[in-house]
Write an enzyme that holds these catalytic residues in place. Structure first.
Site, PDB file in Angstrom:
ATOM      1  N   THR A  42     -62.302 168.128  90.376  1.00 55.28           N
ATOM      2  CA  THR A  42     -62.107 167.344  89.156  1.00 55.28           C
ATOM      3  C   THR A  42     -62.589 168.073  87.928  1.00 55.28           C
ATOM      4  O   THR A  42     -62.015 167.941  86.845  1.00 55.28           O
ATOM      5  CB  THR A  42     -62.849 166.005  89.299  1.00 55.28           C
ATOM      6  OG1 THR A  42     -62.267 165.281  90.367  1.00 55.28           O
ATOM      7  CG2 THR A  42     -62.805 165.185  88.030  1.00 55.28           C
ATOM      8  N   TYR A  56     -55.977 161.130  88.224  1.00 54.37           N
ATOM      9  CA  TYR A  56     -55.728 162.397  87.501  1.00 54.37           C
ATOM     10  C   TYR A  56     -55.380 163.455  88.532  1.00 54.37           C
ATOM     11  O   TYR A  56     -55.413 163.217  89.748  1.00 54.37           O
ATOM     12  CB  TYR A  56     -56.988 162.804  86.724  1.00 54.37           C
ATOM     13  CG  TYR A  56     -58.207 162.872  87.606  1.00 54.37           C
ATOM     14  CD1 TYR A  56     -59.056 161.760  87.711  1.00 54.37           C
ATOM     15  CD2 TYR A  56     -58.477 163.973  88.401  1.00 54.37           C
ATOM     16  CE1 TYR A  56     -60.150 161.778  88.558  1.00 54.37           C
ATOM     17  CE2 TYR A  56     -59.562 163.998  89.257  1.00 54.37           C
ATOM     18  CZ  TYR A  56     -60.392 162.891  89.331  1.00 54.37           C
ATOM     19  OH  TYR A  56     -61.461 162.905  90.193  1.00 54.37           O
ATOM     20  N   THR A 122     -66.002 167.158  94.161  1.00 53.51           N
ATOM     21  CA  THR A 122     -67.192 166.436  94.631  1.00 53.51           C
ATOM     22  C   THR A 122     -67.018 165.878  96.038  1.00 53.51           C
ATOM     23  O   THR A 122     -68.000 165.568  96.701  1.00 53.51           O
ATOM     24  CB  THR A 122     -67.506 165.264  93.681  1.00 53.51           C
ATOM     25  OG1 THR A 122     -66.360 164.414  93.612  1.00 53.51           O
ATOM     26  CG2 THR A 122     -67.895 165.775  92.311  1.00 53.51           C
ATOM     27  N   ASP A 123     -65.779 165.761  96.526  1.00 54.56           N
ATOM     28  CA  ASP A 123     -65.578 165.127  97.834  1.00 54.56           C
ATOM     29  C   ASP A 123     -66.302 165.865  98.957  1.00 54.56           C
ATOM     30  O   ASP A 123     -66.908 165.228  99.813  1.00 54.56           O
ATOM     31  CB  ASP A 123     -64.085 165.054  98.182  1.00 54.56           C
ATOM     32  CG  ASP A 123     -63.382 163.952  97.400  1.00 54.56           C
ATOM     33  OD1 ASP A 123     -62.217 163.671  97.709  1.00 54.56           O
ATOM     34  OD2 ASP A 123     -64.004 163.398  96.480  1.00 54.56           O
ATOM     35  N   LYS A 195     -72.645 162.423  98.628  1.00 55.64           N
ATOM     36  CA  LYS A 195     -71.898 161.598  97.661  1.00 55.64           C
ATOM     37  C   LYS A 195     -72.009 160.145  98.102  1.00 55.64           C
ATOM     38  O   LYS A 195     -71.662 159.810  99.236  1.00 55.64           O
ATOM     39  CB  LYS A 195     -70.441 162.055  97.605  1.00 55.64           C
ATOM     40  CG  LYS A 195     -69.610 161.403  96.490  1.00 55.64           C
ATOM     41  CD  LYS A 195     -68.228 162.047  96.380  1.00 55.64           C
ATOM     42  CE  LYS A 195     -67.427 161.442  95.213  1.00 55.64           C
ATOM     43  NZ  LYS A 195     -66.077 162.075  95.073  1.00 55.64           N
ATOM     44  N   GLU A 316     -81.795 155.649 121.513  1.00 59.71           N
ATOM     45  CA  GLU A 316     -80.687 154.784 121.967  1.00 59.71           C
ATOM     46  C   GLU A 316     -79.830 155.464 123.035  1.00 59.71           C
ATOM     47  O   GLU A 316     -78.758 154.988 123.374  1.00 59.71           O
ATOM     48  CB  GLU A 316     -79.806 154.422 120.771  1.00 59.71           C
ATOM     49  CG  GLU A 316     -80.468 153.466 119.813  1.00 59.71           C
ATOM     50  CD  GLU A 316     -80.740 152.106 120.457  1.00 59.71           C
ATOM     51  OE1 GLU A 316     -81.780 151.510 120.158  1.00 59.71           O
ATOM     52  OE2 GLU A 316     -79.916 151.684 121.290  1.00 59.71           O
TER      53      GLU A 316
HETATM   54  N1  DGL Z   1     -60.050 165.319  94.926  1.00 64.44           N
HETATM   55  C1  DGL Z   1     -61.489 165.206  94.730  1.00 64.44           C
HETATM   56  C2  DGL Z   1     -62.139 166.580  94.930  1.00 64.44           C
HETATM   57  O1  DGL Z   1     -61.548 167.572  94.533  1.00 64.44           O
HETATM   58  C3  DGL Z   1     -61.794 164.732  93.361  1.00 64.44           C
HETATM   59  C4  DGL Z   1     -63.196 164.428  93.212  1.00 64.44           C
HETATM   60  C5  DGL Z   1     -63.898 165.443  92.347  1.00 64.44           C
HETATM   61  O2  DGL Z   1     -63.677 166.642  92.351  1.00 64.44           O
HETATM   62  O3  DGL Z   1     -64.789 164.957  91.697  1.00 64.44           O
HETATM   63  O4  DGL Z   1     -63.244 166.619  95.482  1.00 64.44           O
END
Ligand code: DGL
Length: 359
Positions: A42, A56, A122-123, A195, A316
């Site tokens: 992003t 986006y 971020t993913d 995350k 467990e």
């Molecule tokens: N498609 C997600 C990624 O590239 C968007 C999230 C992001 O980058 O913040 O991880």
């Protein structure tokens, strides 16, 4: 009187010019040399309107555009950029990881590189961060940065995140702290960060453990250091590897069976991370598939889908009887990274258990 005023004005001018000269002298030669390695996400994205923060397109702006979009970078570091990949990070691969890690180790072995910033979606940022935390062979700062809003949005977070990530990568405070993650004024360890919110700028947290530190203005402040081994204290070396062992994650839930374990075993998994209920519980219906997988040499690590807490041995499940590895406090996706790297060294569950207590 006039003579005194003239003398004072002259002294002020001399002071101003000497300060300016000092600043000039402390110019580029004294700024840290920071390399920005871009992978997409992003932070390199674009939305159709200034209020678009979902829907986006990620991974469109090249690294030079990211750098030119933050002219202040040049005041805090000697910057240069490389495009390692241009992907939304849900598409991250072992191949990109190996390329990235090898390039980082090569660059950090050079005297003319003081630190590295990696721009990333971020993913899967937390996965890349932990992988690099375990395979980078330098004490120099390595900082991953991303954003939750594309640069085209009002109050986009990426520019300031990138600016601070560069400061952090050039700071002496970040040396020896392992791989770091910098977003939203918060500094996290690559091991602990995850995350936690799908769509907000405060998404990255280290549940129960917390951040390593914060930015106050343009200054990084640390309050603790990572204890588990990392970077130069890590036994894992990927420099000669072209692939990584296949490790998959099985998510457990009510009424689950062993189908997923059977499928991953058939697909060639060398390890399976089980994201169990509660304290890493494995369902009775899964055990036939578990034992069949282990007969084929598959190593099984017990973690929890809960997201917090320690999965202890023989809690467990009878780990001693079934030769399971307890995943400590790593979430399933982090445990997968450690198991993949452990399998480049051994397939002995007892040795792998010690690895999980160490990293
Ligand atoms: N498609 C997600 C990624 O590239 C968007 C999230 C992001 O980058 O913040 O991880």
């Amino acid at each position: 009187m006039k003579h005194k005023l003239f003398l004072m004005a002259t002294m002020v001018l001399v002071l101003m010019f000497s300060l300016q000269a000092a600043c000039f002298a402390a110019g580029p030669a004294n700024l840290p040399a920071i390399k920005i390695l871009a992978t997409g996400g992003t932070i390199a994205g674009a939305g159709s309107t200034s209020s678009t923060t979902v829907g986006y397109t990620a991974a469109v702006a090249p690294v030079d555009a990211l750098i030119n979009n933050v002219p202040e970078l040049k005041k805090v570091a000697n910057i240069s950029g490389e495009q390692i990949a241009q992907i939304a990070s849900e598409n991250m691969t072992n191949e990109v990881w190996l390329t990235l890690a090898k390039r980082i180790n090569q660059l950090l072995s050079q005297d003319d590189v003081d630190g590295i910033v990696i721009t990333h979606g971020t993913d899967t940022l937390e996965e890349t961060a932990y992988f690099l935390h375990l395979v980078v062979k330098s004490d120099k700062p390595v900082v991953l940065v991303g954003s939750m809003r594309p640069p085209t949005a009002m109050s986009a977070d990426g520019m300031l995140n990138l600016y601070r990530a560069v400061i952090l990568a050039g700071s002496k405070e970040a040396v020896g702290k392992g791989v770091l993650v910098m977003l939203n004024d918060t500094i996290h360890s690559g091991r602990d960060v995850t995350k936690t919110i799908t769509d907000r700028v405060d998404t990255f947290k280290a549940p129960e453990i917390g951040p390593l530190g914060f930015f106050t203005g343009d200054k990084p402040v640390f309050y603790r250091s990572p204890l588990r081994q990392h970077t130069t204290a890590s036994e894992f070396d990927i420099m000669k590897l072209s692939t990584l062992p296949r490790v998959d994650i099985v998510y457990h839930y009510a009424n689950n069976s062993g189908t997923a374990i059977e499928a991953f075993t058939k697909a060639g998994a060398k390890g399976i991370v089980h994201a169990g209920t509660g304290n890493g519980s494995i369902g009775k219906a899964e055990y036939p598939a578990v034992e069949a997988a282990q007969k084929k040499g598959v190593v099984i690590v017990r973690t929890s889908r809960v997201g917090n807490g320690i999965v202890a041995r023989n809690g467990e499940a009878d780990d001693d009887k079934y030769n399971f590895v307890a995943g400590d406090n790593l979430n399933p996706q982090k445990a997968r990274i450690l198991l993949m790297l452990a399998l480049t060294r051994t397939s002995d569950p007892k040795v792998i258990q010690e690895i999980f207590w160490t990293y």
